[in-house]
Enzyme design. Structure first.
Site, PDB file in Angstrom:
ATOM      1  N   ARG A 189       0.517  -1.526   0.214  1.00  0.00           N
ATOM      2  CA  ARG A 189       0.240   0.150   0.080  1.00  0.00           C
ATOM      3  C   ARG A 189       1.049   1.220  -0.400  1.00  0.00           C
ATOM      4  NH1 ARG A 189      -3.646  -2.164   4.523  1.00  0.00           N
ATOM      5  NH2 ARG A 189      -1.395  -2.632   5.010  1.00  0.00           N
ATOM      6  N   ASP A 202       0.335 -14.077   1.567  1.00  0.00           N
ATOM      7  CA  ASP A 202       0.393 -13.818   2.328  1.00  0.00           C
ATOM      8  C   ASP A 202       0.391 -14.843   2.882  1.00  0.00           C
ATOM      9  OD1 ASP A 202      -0.569 -11.569   4.282  1.00  0.00           O
ATOM     10  OD2 ASP A 202      -1.619 -13.478   5.054  1.00  0.00           O
ATOM     11  N   TYR A 247      -2.841 -17.246  14.422  1.00  0.00           N
ATOM     12  CA  TYR A 247      -4.202 -16.557  13.551  1.00  0.00           C
ATOM     13  C   TYR A 247      -5.433 -17.836  13.695  1.00  0.00           C
ATOM     14  CZ  TYR A 247      -2.009 -12.946  12.158  1.00  0.00           C
ATOM     15  OH  TYR A 247      -0.755 -11.454  11.112  1.00  0.00           O
ATOM     16  N   ARG A 273      -4.988  -3.041  -6.924  1.00  0.00           N
ATOM     17  CA  ARG A 273      -5.633  -3.874  -6.105  1.00  0.00           C
ATOM     18  C   ARG A 273      -6.735  -4.194  -6.149  1.00  0.00           C
ATOM     19  NH1 ARG A 273      -7.867  -6.425  -2.723  1.00  0.00           N
ATOM     20  NH2 ARG A 273      -8.114  -5.726  -0.717  1.00  0.00           N
TER      21      ARG A 273
END
Ligand code: CP3
Length: 354
Positions: free
Chosen positions: A35, A81, A157, A44
């Site tokens: 970003r 990711d 996570y 994106r």
């Protein structure tokens, strides 16, 4: 005849990872794609969500190459990711704009059966396809880094259902029922090793293991949940690809960075910005290549504050093999001219206008 192993290593990142000092250190930045680049924000929008973006090879290729075109870094890092692993194991993963990742939390032993490795390679095939394409397009001197999250970080996570402040559910499970929690870690070790091996077989030349939340673990737990899983993954990779350099990043490990280096046998250690550079030069650099560790806030701030930090880091690591990087990922608000100034400070030559 020259075999691939005997081929002269000329790419600066590989020379350094081979333990040799270069005139100026190779340079890349964690989260260099993303970003802070306006060209990233433009592409994106082409995918309906972040995971779809990661699984669209042409978009992943473009996002990987953008920082190389703009800055000419010594390494590209695959655009993907760490959370593609739980997603590929069948857990529901979503990136909520403005909030971050959201997962359908798994917090009991019985729920672990929801995770299955059966579809892993099919699910991640767009990632491997992107790697093949990136390799064809990178400048000759630039290497491609593949990566994965380390089992402990991924487990936080998986168990918390997203980001967390204190990782209380995960840490309590690990204390209460280490054998059960160990089953989750083993599932992640296995999937992560497979994923990294596939990345290597698709063309990445170096891999980095991100244990972003290792720093919350006290020593006994750090050994069990950060060092031991890293060792297993490294053993699996080296059995098939003994020459691929492996960078470990147990972020926030403090004094335990030393033990991580000694016990995992990583080729390089990425250190965060809180590690005193003189300590790292004395206690880590003799045993492996060091990567780091400019504070991402110093880069965002720029000016004399950044210049002083950069000079301090370069001086400390001048006597051994060293890769210049940040202590953690670049922040989205970071101005492009600050990155260009950083490159000039590290290399002594300026980056072209763009
Ligand atoms: O240049 C690169 O490094 C590209 C690839 C990359 C991304 N994430 C892209 C990304 C890498 C190596 C990662 C690693 C990652 N992902 C880590 C480990 C490194 C670290 O920073 O500690 C972690 C913990 C994640 C999990 C993750 N991914 C979070 C918490 C978030 C949301 C918060 C945030 O920073 O936006 C993401 C999303 C993500 N991953 C983005 C990018 C470019 C932003 C998504 C967007 O475009 O909206």
């Amino acid at each position: 005849m020259v075999t691939p192993n005997q081929k002269k290593i000329t790419k600066k990142m590989l020379v350094t990872l081979n333990g040799q000092k270069t005139t100026t250190p190779p340079l890349w930045l964690m989260r260099q794609a993303g970003r802070h680049l306006k060209e990233y924000l433009e592409i994106r929008e082409k995918a309906k969500n972040f995971l779809e973006f990661c699984y669209t090879p042409d978009l992943a290729v473009e996002a990987t190459l953008q920082p190389i075109r703009r800055y000419g870094f010594d390494a590209a890092i695959l655009f993907s990711d760490i959370l593609v692993i739980p997603d590929a194991l069948g857990q529901q993963v979503e990136f909520v704009p403005g909030t971050g990742p959201k997962l359908e939390a798994i917090s009991s032993f019985d729920e672990l059966e929801k995770l299955s490795k059966d579809g892993l390679h099919d699910h991640l095939s767009p990632v491997y396809e992107a790697i093949g394409k990136i390799c064809c397009e990178l400048p000759e001197e630039t290497i491609l880094i593949g990566f994965a999250g380390a089992p402990w970080t991924i487990a936080t996570y998986v168990v918390e259902g997203g980001g967390s402040k204190n990782y209380q559910k995960t840490r309590k499970w690990a204390y209460d029922a280490p054998d059960e929690f160990g089953v989750l870690i083993d599932i992640l070790v296995d999937a992560t090793a497979d994923h990294l091996i596939r990345q290597i077989e698709s063309g990445v030349e170096v891999v980095q293991l991100f244990d972003s939340w290792a720093g919350v673990l006290p020593p006994s737990q750090f050994v069990k949940w950060s060092i031991e899983p890293a060792k297993k993954i490294i053993t699996r990779i080296r059995a098939k690809h003994p020459d691929i350099p492996i960078i470990g990043f147990p972020r926030g490990a403090g004094l335990l960075y030393q033990r991580f280096v000694q016990e995992t046998g990583v080729n390089a250690i990425s250190i965060d910005a809180t590690v005193p550079v003189t300590w790292a030069a004395k206690n880590l650099q003799p045993y492996c290549v060091v990567q780091g560790n400019l504070d991402n806030l110093a880069l965002l701030t720029g000016g004399p504050a950044m210049e002083a930090e950069v000079a301090h880091i370069l001086a400390a690591f001048a006597d051994g093999p060293f890769i210049f990087n940040l202590g953690h990922g670049i922040l989205p608000e970071t101005p492009v001219p600050h990155v260009k100034k950083l490159i000039e400070l590290v290399r002594g030559t300026s980056v072209g206008a763009a």
